[in-house]
Write a protein that holds these residues in place. Sequence first.
Motif, mmCIF file in Angstrom:
data_model
loop_
_atom_site.group_PDB
_atom_site.id
_atom_site.type_symbol
_atom_site.label_atom_id
_atom_site.label_comp_id
_atom_site.label_asym_id
_atom_site.label_seq_id
_atom_site.Cartn_x
_atom_site.Cartn_y
_atom_site.Cartn_z
ATOM 1 N N LYS A 143 -11.535 26.321 16.493
ATOM 2 C CA LYS A 143 -11.804 27.754 16.430
ATOM 3 C C LYS A 143 -11.053 28.546 17.490
ATOM 4 O O LYS A 143 -10.836 28.073 18.605
ATOM 5 C CB LYS A 143 -13.306 28.003 16.560
ATOM 6 C CG LYS A 143 -14.123 27.431 15.411
ATOM 7 C CD LYS A 143 -15.600 27.689 15.610
ATOM 8 C CE LYS A 143 -16.395 27.103 14.440
ATOM 9 N NZ LYS A 143 -17.858 27.290 14.630
ATOM 10 N N CYS A 144 -10.721 29.793 17.109
ATOM 11 C CA CYS A 144 -10.037 30.709 18.026
ATOM 12 C C CYS A 144 -10.423 32.135 17.657
ATOM 13 O O CYS A 144 -10.368 32.512 16.481
ATOM 14 C CB CYS A 144 -8.528 30.537 17.915
ATOM 15 S SG CYS A 144 -7.548 31.787 18.785
ATOM 16 N N THR A 145 -10.825 32.912 18.644
ATOM 17 C CA THR A 145 -11.014 34.347 18.443
ATOM 18 C C THR A 145 -10.155 35.085 19.463
ATOM 19 O O THR A 145 -9.846 34.558 20.528
ATOM 20 C CB THR A 145 -12.479 34.775 18.594
ATOM 21 O OG1 THR A 145 -12.939 34.411 19.891
ATOM 22 C CG2 THR A 145 -13.349 34.112 17.537
ATOM 23 N N SER A 188 -5.627 45.278 21.828
ATOM 24 C CA SER A 188 -5.834 46.708 21.613
ATOM 25 C C SER A 188 -5.138 47.183 20.347
ATOM 26 O O SER A 188 -5.542 48.160 19.732
ATOM 27 C CB SER A 188 -5.338 47.506 22.815
ATOM 28 O OG SER A 188 -3.984 47.187 23.075
ATOM 29 N N GLY A 189 -4.088 46.468 19.955
ATOM 30 C CA GLY A 189 -3.360 46.837 18.752
ATOM 31 C C GLY A 189 -3.436 45.731 17.726
ATOM 32 O O GLY A 189 -4.470 45.093 17.553
ATOM 33 N N ASN A 190 -2.350 45.500 17.025
ATOM 34 C CA ASN A 190 -2.282 44.421 16.038
ATOM 35 C C ASN A 190 -1.755 43.152 16.686
ATOM 36 O O ASN A 190 -0.859 43.200 17.501
ATOM 37 C CB ASN A 190 -1.381 44.834 14.876
ATOM 38 C CG ASN A 190 -2.010 45.930 14.044
ATOM 39 O OD1 ASN A 190 -3.125 45.782 13.569
ATOM 40 N ND2 ASN A 190 -1.309 47.039 13.899
ATOM 41 N N PRO A 191 -2.298 42.006 16.291
ATOM 42 C CA PRO A 191 -1.936 40.764 16.981
ATOM 43 C C PRO A 191 -0.848 39.958 16.294
ATOM 44 O O PRO A 191 -0.706 39.965 15.079
ATOM 45 C CB PRO A 191 -3.240 39.975 16.929
ATOM 46 C CG PRO A 191 -3.798 40.347 15.575
ATOM 47 C CD PRO A 191 -3.421 41.799 15.355
ATOM 48 N N ASN A 202 -2.905 35.833 4.771
ATOM 49 C CA ASN A 202 -3.820 35.453 5.847
ATOM 50 C C ASN A 202 -3.862 33.954 6.099
ATOM 51 O O ASN A 202 -4.336 33.518 7.144
ATOM 52 C CB ASN A 202 -5.224 35.960 5.546
ATOM 53 C CG ASN A 202 -5.328 37.470 5.665
ATOM 54 O OD1 ASN A 202 -4.462 38.111 6.263
ATOM 55 N ND2 ASN A 202 -6.359 38.039 5.086
ATOM 56 N N LEU A 203 -3.410 33.154 5.141
ATOM 57 C CA LEU A 203 -3.367 31.707 5.320
ATOM 58 C C LEU A 203 -1.943 31.301 5.655
ATOM 59 O O LEU A 203 -1.021 31.487 4.860
ATOM 60 C CB LEU A 203 -3.844 30.998 4.053
ATOM 61 C CG LEU A 203 -3.967 29.470 4.155
ATOM 62 C CD1 LEU A 203 -5.020 29.090 5.198
ATOM 63 C CD2 LEU A 203 -4.298 28.869 2.798
ATOM 64 N N GLU A 227 -6.158 30.261 9.309
ATOM 65 C CA GLU A 227 -6.594 31.418 8.537
ATOM 66 C C GLU A 227 -6.850 32.598 9.459
ATOM 67 O O GLU A 227 -7.682 32.522 10.369
ATOM 68 C CB GLU A 227 -7.855 31.092 7.759
ATOM 69 C CG GLU A 227 -8.281 32.207 6.806
ATOM 70 C CD GLU A 227 -9.359 31.771 5.838
ATOM 71 O OE1 GLU A 227 -9.929 30.680 6.040
ATOM 72 O OE2 GLU A 227 -9.624 32.517 4.889
ATOM 73 N N PHE A 228 -6.134 33.678 9.205
ATOM 74 C CA PHE A 228 -6.302 34.913 9.963
ATOM 75 C C PHE A 228 -7.393 35.743 9.317
ATOM 76 O O PHE A 228 -7.365 36.000 8.108
ATOM 77 C CB PHE A 228 -4.990 35.701 9.989
ATOM 78 C CG PHE A 228 -5.103 37.067 10.583
ATOM 79 C CD1 PHE A 228 -4.916 38.202 9.804
ATOM 80 C CD2 PHE A 228 -5.384 37.240 11.930
ATOM 81 C CE1 PHE A 228 -5.014 39.476 10.349
ATOM 82 C CE2 PHE A 228 -5.484 38.505 12.489
ATOM 83 C CZ PHE A 228 -5.290 39.619 11.695
ATOM 84 N N ASN A 229 -8.378 36.181 10.132
ATOM 85 C CA ASN A 229 -9.458 37.024 9.636
ATOM 86 C C ASN A 229 -9.576 38.229 10.555
ATOM 87 O O ASN A 229 -10.086 38.124 11.676
ATOM 88 C CB ASN A 229 -10.772 36.229 9.592
ATOM 89 C CG ASN A 229 -11.884 37.021 8.927
ATOM 90 O OD1 ASN A 229 -12.052 38.211 9.168
ATOM 91 N ND2 ASN A 229 -12.642 36.350 8.074
#
Lengths: 115, 114
Positions: A22-24, A28-31, A55-56, A66-68
Motif C-alpha cells: 500500500k501507498c498513499t 498540492s497539485g497533481n501527482p 489508472n492501472l 492502481e492509481f486512485n
Amino acid sequence: AQSVAQPEDQVNVAEGNPLTVKCTYSVSGNPYLFWYVQYPNRGLQFLLKYITGDNLVKGSYGFEAEFNKSQTSFHLKKPSALVSDSALYFCAVRDMDTGRRALTFGSGTRLQVQP
Amino acid sequence: DGGITQSPKYLFRKEGQNVTLSCEQNLNHDAMYWYRQDPGQGLRLIYYSQIVNDFQKGDIAEGYSVSREKKESFPLTVTSAQKNPTAFYLCASSISGGANTEAFFGQGTRLTVV
C-alpha cells in the motif's frame, strides 16, 4: 509539501498468492507516482510510474499499480507472488505543480514471500 | 555499459574527518541527486542538481556539500559538521528535472564512522 505514506512496515504472503503493497500520497497539485524495489545492499530499481491516463499501470516483473485519485492511493499489486519478489519496496511522488523536481519517498515496505 | 557508478562501496570515517563520496554517470542525464537511507526512514534528499554548476539543498543538507562542475559527476562531501553520518548513501540521475522522468540509482556507498 509533498509526502508519501507506506502504512505497512512488512507484508507477508505465500508464494503463488496475490500481493498488495500500500501507498498513499499527499501533494498540492497533481501527482507523478513511482514504485521502486531494493534488494539488500543495492541501489533502487525502477518498477513503474503513473503519469496520466489509465489508472492501472503495468510495470516490470509482472507488477502493476492502481492509481486512485479520490483515495490518494497508488497500491502496488502482483497476481501471483514469487519467493524472488522478497525485497524492500518504495513508493515515491513528485508534485507536477511545484518547482521541486526530486522524488519524495515513503519509508519502505518489506515484502516477504514464503515458499 | 551505461549506468551510475558510486565509489567506494564501503567507507570508514574517523571522527572529525571530511570524506567525499563519488558519483559518476554516463547516461548523459542532466539531473543528479543524493539521498541518505537509514533503517525505517526511507530515503531522504540531501542535495540535487538539475544542471551543471547549479544545485539545491534538499531536506537534510546540513553537514554536507556538493559540486557539479561536470555533467557526469556529482560528488558528495560529508563534513565533520554532520553529527551522525553513518548511513547508506545513494546517488541517482534522471534525463532532466522533468516531473515525469524516473530516476536511476547507483549501487550505494555505506559510510561508517569509527
